[in-house]
Design a protein around this motif. Structure first.
Motif, PDB file in Angstrom:
ATOM      1  N   THR A  36       0.891  -0.994   0.110  1.00 23.50           N
ATOM      2  CA  THR A  36       0.008  -0.071   0.027  1.00 23.50           C
ATOM      3  C   THR A  36       0.906   1.114   0.093  1.00 23.50           C
ATOM      4  N   VAL A  37       1.986   1.143   0.854  1.00 22.71           N
ATOM      5  CA  VAL A  37       2.529   2.536   1.023  1.00 22.71           C
ATOM      6  C   VAL A  37       3.770   2.717  -0.274  1.00 22.71           C
ATOM      7  N   TYR A  38       4.506   1.487  -0.491  1.00 24.55           N
ATOM      8  CA  TYR A  38       5.499   1.504  -1.406  1.00 24.55           C
ATOM      9  C   TYR A  38       5.232   1.376  -3.000  1.00 24.55           C
ATOM     10  N   VAL A  39       3.898   0.634  -3.131  1.00 27.23           N
ATOM     11  CA  VAL A  39       3.722   0.483  -4.606  1.00 27.23           C
ATOM     12  C   VAL A  39       2.562   1.496  -5.007  1.00 27.23           C
ATOM     13  N   PHE A  40       1.550   1.518  -4.030  1.00 24.68           N
ATOM     14  CA  PHE A  40       0.421   2.481  -4.269  1.00 24.68           C
ATOM     15  C   PHE A  40       0.793   3.930  -4.003  1.00 24.68           C
ATOM     16  N   GLY A  41       1.638   4.109  -2.964  1.00 20.57           N
ATOM     17  CA  GLY A  41       1.982   5.616  -2.487  1.00 20.57           C
ATOM     18  C   GLY A  41       0.714   6.078  -1.722  1.00 20.57           C
ATOM     19  N   ILE A  42       0.280   5.088  -0.914  1.00 22.67           N
ATOM     20  CA  ILE A  42      -0.878   5.834  -0.043  1.00 22.67           C
ATOM     21  C   ILE A  42      -0.263   5.722   1.302  1.00 22.67           C
ATOM     22  N   LYS A  43      -0.133   6.703   1.855  1.00 26.34           N
ATOM     23  CA  LYS A  43       0.566   7.073   3.157  1.00 26.34           C
ATOM     24  C   LYS A  43      -0.569   7.607   4.180  1.00 26.34           C
ATOM     25  N   LYS A  44      -0.140   7.389   5.286  1.00 29.75           N
ATOM     26  CA  LYS A  44      -0.961   8.028   6.389  1.00 29.75           C
ATOM     27  C   LYS A  44      -0.846   9.583   6.495  1.00 29.75           C
ATOM     28  N   LEU A  45      -1.900  10.203   6.483  1.00 28.24           N
ATOM     29  CA  LEU A  45      -1.949  11.617   6.589  1.00 28.24           C
ATOM     30  C   LEU A  45      -1.302  12.215   7.855  1.00 28.24           C
ATOM     31  N   GLN A  46      -0.464  13.324   7.792  1.00 28.28           N
ATOM     32  CA  GLN A  46       0.243  13.660   9.026  1.00 28.28           C
ATOM     33  C   GLN A  46      -0.698  14.734   9.566  1.00 28.28           C
ATOM     34  N   PRO A  47      -0.499  14.960  10.956  1.00 28.79           N
ATOM     35  CA  PRO A  47      -1.367  16.265  11.332  1.00 28.79           C
ATOM     36  C   PRO A  47      -1.034  17.423  10.576  1.00 28.79           C
ATOM     37  N   GLY A  48      -2.079  18.324  10.368  1.00 26.12           N
ATOM     38  CA  GLY A  48      -2.172  19.550   9.630  1.00 26.12           C
ATOM     39  C   GLY A  48      -2.217  19.344   8.074  1.00 26.12           C
TER      40      GLY A  48
END
Length: 133
Positions: free
Chosen positions: A112-124
């Motif tokens: 999910t993170v490294y292939v699709f590039g979907i990372k957790k949103l950071q605060p702000g």
């Protein structure tokens, strides 16, 4: 994959899509129609509600939360099936399936993170554009 996406970007995975996908999976695998779908919907909504607090936690906390949710989903499914006297697979087979699913979560999260590039949103960070406000 559904849990990894819900934990990272819950807006990418609507409830109706999860329900439809897992209901079709129940039908294709000849499982009790809708029961595992119900468990997955409850589990994803539980994680969706904790996305804000999981955003600031490490992967180990996220992994523990997902593993605990999967265990509770299996227990809930087995309890419902036993209340209604529905035939079940053996407990050993169900536990092996559960352990395989839990073991596959880090791989699903990495894809999910490294292939699709979907990372957790950071605060702000903006939910729509992904940029800081």
């Amino acid at each position: 994959m559904a849990f990894a996406w819900v934990v990272r970007r819950p807006d990418y995975v609507p409830l109706w899509l999860i329900g439809l996908l897992f209901f079709l999976t129940d039908m294709l695998l000849l499982n009790t129609p809708g029961l595992w779908t119900l468990m997955v919907v409850i589990g994803t909504e539980f994680l969706r509600g904790r996305e804000g607090s999981l955003r600031e936690q490490s992967f180990l906390v996220e992994f523990g939360m997902v593993a605990g949710t999967l265990v509770l989903m299996m227990v809930g499914q087995r309890l419902l099936m036993s209340v209604f006297w529905v035939d079940q697979v053996s407990l050993g087979r169900a536990v092996l399936y559960l352990l395989a699913t839990i073991a596959a979560y880090p791989l699903a999260a990495a894809v999910t993170v490294y292939v699709f590039g979907i990372k957790k949103l950071q605060p702000g960070e903006d939910e729509i554009s992904g940029h800081y406000a």
